[in-house]
Design a protein around this motif. Structure first.
Motif, short mmCIF file in Angstrom:
data_model
loop_
_atom_site.label_atom_id
_atom_site.label_comp_id
_atom_site.label_asym_id
_atom_site.label_seq_id
_atom_site.Cartn_x
_atom_site.Cartn_y
_atom_site.Cartn_z
N MET A 1 0.92 -1.02 0.03
CA MET A 1 -0.09 0.02 -0.16
C MET A 1 1.03 1.11 0.03
N ASP A 2 0.79 2.00 -0.86
CA ASP A 2 1.55 3.44 -1.10
C ASP A 2 0.70 4.41 -0.06
N ILE A 3 1.47 5.05 0.85
CA ILE A 3 1.13 6.08 1.80
C ILE A 3 1.87 7.25 1.74
N LYS A 4 1.06 8.20 1.58
CA LYS A 4 1.57 9.55 1.58
C LYS A 4 1.18 10.58 2.94
N LEU A 5 2.00 11.44 3.15
CA LEU A 5 1.66 12.27 4.23
C LEU A 5 1.10 13.60 3.61
N ARG A 6 -0.07 14.35 3.93
CA ARG A 6 -0.24 15.73 3.65
C ARG A 6 -0.59 16.56 4.64
N LYS A 7 -0.17 17.74 4.61
CA LYS A 7 -0.43 18.35 5.62
C LYS A 7 -1.92 18.71 6.11
N CYS A 8 -2.27 18.79 7.60
CA CYS A 8 -3.76 19.06 7.69
C CYS A 8 -4.29 20.19 7.48
N THR A 9 -5.68 20.41 7.17
CA THR A 9 -6.11 21.78 7.07
C THR A 9 -7.23 21.76 8.08
N LYS A 10 -7.96 22.92 8.05
CA LYS A 10 -9.32 22.81 9.00
C LYS A 10 -10.45 21.93 8.70
N LYS A 11 -10.19 21.32 7.16
CA LYS A 11 -11.51 20.49 7.09
C LYS A 11 -11.23 19.15 7.59
N ASP A 82 -10.02 0.56 10.04
CA ASP A 82 -10.06 -0.35 8.77
C ASP A 82 -8.81 -0.59 8.12
N PHE A 83 -7.88 0.11 8.57
CA PHE A 83 -6.40 -0.09 8.01
C PHE A 83 -5.34 -0.37 9.06
N GLN A 84 -5.65 -0.82 10.11
CA GLN A 84 -4.99 -1.35 11.19
C GLN A 84 -4.53 -2.64 11.04
N ASN A 85 -3.25 -2.95 11.50
CA ASN A 85 -2.51 -4.32 11.43
C ASN A 85 -2.07 -4.49 9.92
N LYS A 86 -2.01 -3.26 9.23
CA LYS A 86 -1.49 -3.61 7.94
C LYS A 86 0.09 -3.07 7.54
N GLY A 87 0.56 -2.44 8.74
CA GLY A 87 1.93 -1.88 8.61
C GLY A 87 1.88 -0.50 8.25
N ILE A 88 0.66 0.08 7.97
CA ILE A 88 0.70 1.46 7.94
C ILE A 88 1.00 2.51 9.04
N GLY A 89 1.08 2.17 10.36
CA GLY A 89 1.66 2.87 11.28
C GLY A 89 3.18 2.85 11.41
N SER A 90 3.85 2.06 10.65
CA SER A 90 5.13 1.90 10.78
C SER A 90 5.58 2.85 9.40
N MET A 91 4.73 2.71 8.32
CA MET A 91 4.96 3.43 7.05
C MET A 91 4.77 5.14 7.33
N MET A 92 3.81 5.57 8.22
CA MET A 92 3.44 6.80 8.68
C MET A 92 4.71 7.07 9.34
N LEU A 93 5.22 6.41 10.44
CA LEU A 93 6.32 6.84 11.26
C LEU A 93 7.36 7.13 10.64
N SER A 94 7.97 6.42 9.52
CA SER A 94 8.78 6.39 8.56
C SER A 94 8.79 7.88 7.81
N LEU A 95 7.50 8.10 7.32
CA LEU A 95 7.39 9.26 6.63
C LEU A 95 7.55 10.51 7.62
N LEU A 96 7.12 10.44 8.94
CA LEU A 96 7.07 11.44 9.79
C LEU A 96 8.65 11.92 10.11
N GLU A 97 9.33 10.91 10.18
CA GLU A 97 10.60 11.13 10.48
C GLU A 97 11.36 11.86 9.51
N ASN A 98 11.15 11.37 8.09
CA ASN A 98 11.39 12.38 7.23
C ASN A 98 11.12 13.46 7.16
N GLU A 99 9.83 14.04 7.39
CA GLU A 99 9.41 15.36 7.60
C GLU A 99 10.15 16.10 8.89
N ALA A 100 10.36 15.33 9.96
CA ALA A 100 11.07 15.62 11.24
C ALA A 100 12.30 16.64 10.82
#
Length: 140
Positions: A1-11, A82-100
Motif C-alpha cells: 500500500m502506498d502511503i503519503k502524508l499531506r498537511k492537515c487543514t481545518k477541513k 479499517d487500516f490497522q494491522n497492515k503496517g501503515i503505522g510503521s509507514m506513517m512513522l517513517s514518513l514522519l521521521e523524514n518530515e521531522a
C-alpha cells in the motif's frame, strides 16, 4: 500500500476529533475523556499558532488512513480502524521521521500508554528505545 502524508487543514479537524475520541483511551496520553467539538476546535486553534506543532493526514488512494503529529518532540499516531494491522503505522512513522528531519527536529519521543501494545510494537519495530517507565497512583 502506498502511503503519503499531506498537511492537515481545518477541513480535517472533524475527522481528527472523531479519531481522537475513538482512540482516546490508547492514543492521547493526557486525554482522559472524549472531547467536545468546542474543546477540540479550541485546542486546534491554539496549536496551529504553535511553531512546534506539525500535523499530517496519511493518505492512500485519496483515502485518509491515519493522522500523525508532532507537538514539541512528542509523536502521536492514529490509524483508521479499517487500516490497522497492515503496517501503515510503521509507514506513517517513517514518513514522519523524514518530515521531522526537514523541519530540523533531531529527536522524536513516542509516549505510549501501558495498555497500548500495538503502538508499543510500532515504536519498537522502528528502533525507538524505551527510556523510562512512568508510574502513577490516583489518591482518594
Amino acid at each position: 500500500m502506498d502511503i503519503k502524508l499531506r498537511k492537515c487543514t481545518k477541513k480535517d479537524w472533524d475527522l481528527i476529533l472523531s479519531l481522537r475520541n475513538e482512540f482516546y483511551e490508547n492514543s492521547f496520553v493526557m486525554q482522559v475523556n472524549p472531547l467536545t467539538e468546542k474543546e477540540h476546535y479550541a485546542y486546534m486553534n491554539k496549536q496551529i499558532r504553535n511553531p512546534n506543532f506539525h500535523q499530517w493526514m496519511a493518505v492512500s488512494n485519496n483515502k485518509v488512513v491515519g493522522y500523525i503529529r508532532i507537538l514539541d518532540a512528542e509523536i502521536n499516531l492514529m490509524v483508521v480502524k479499517d487500516f490497522q494491522n497492515k503496517g501503515i503505522g510503521s509507514m506513517m512513522l517513517s514518513l514522519l521521521e523524514n518530515e521531522a528531519k526537514k523541519l530540523g527536529i533531531h529527536k522524536l519521543i513516542g509516549l505510549v500508554r501501558s495498555n497500548n501494545t500495538s503502538s508499543k510494537k510500532i515504536f519498537e519495530n522502528n528502533n525507538y528505545q524505551l527510556k523510562l517507565f512512568r508510574f502513577e497512583k490516583e489518591l482518594d
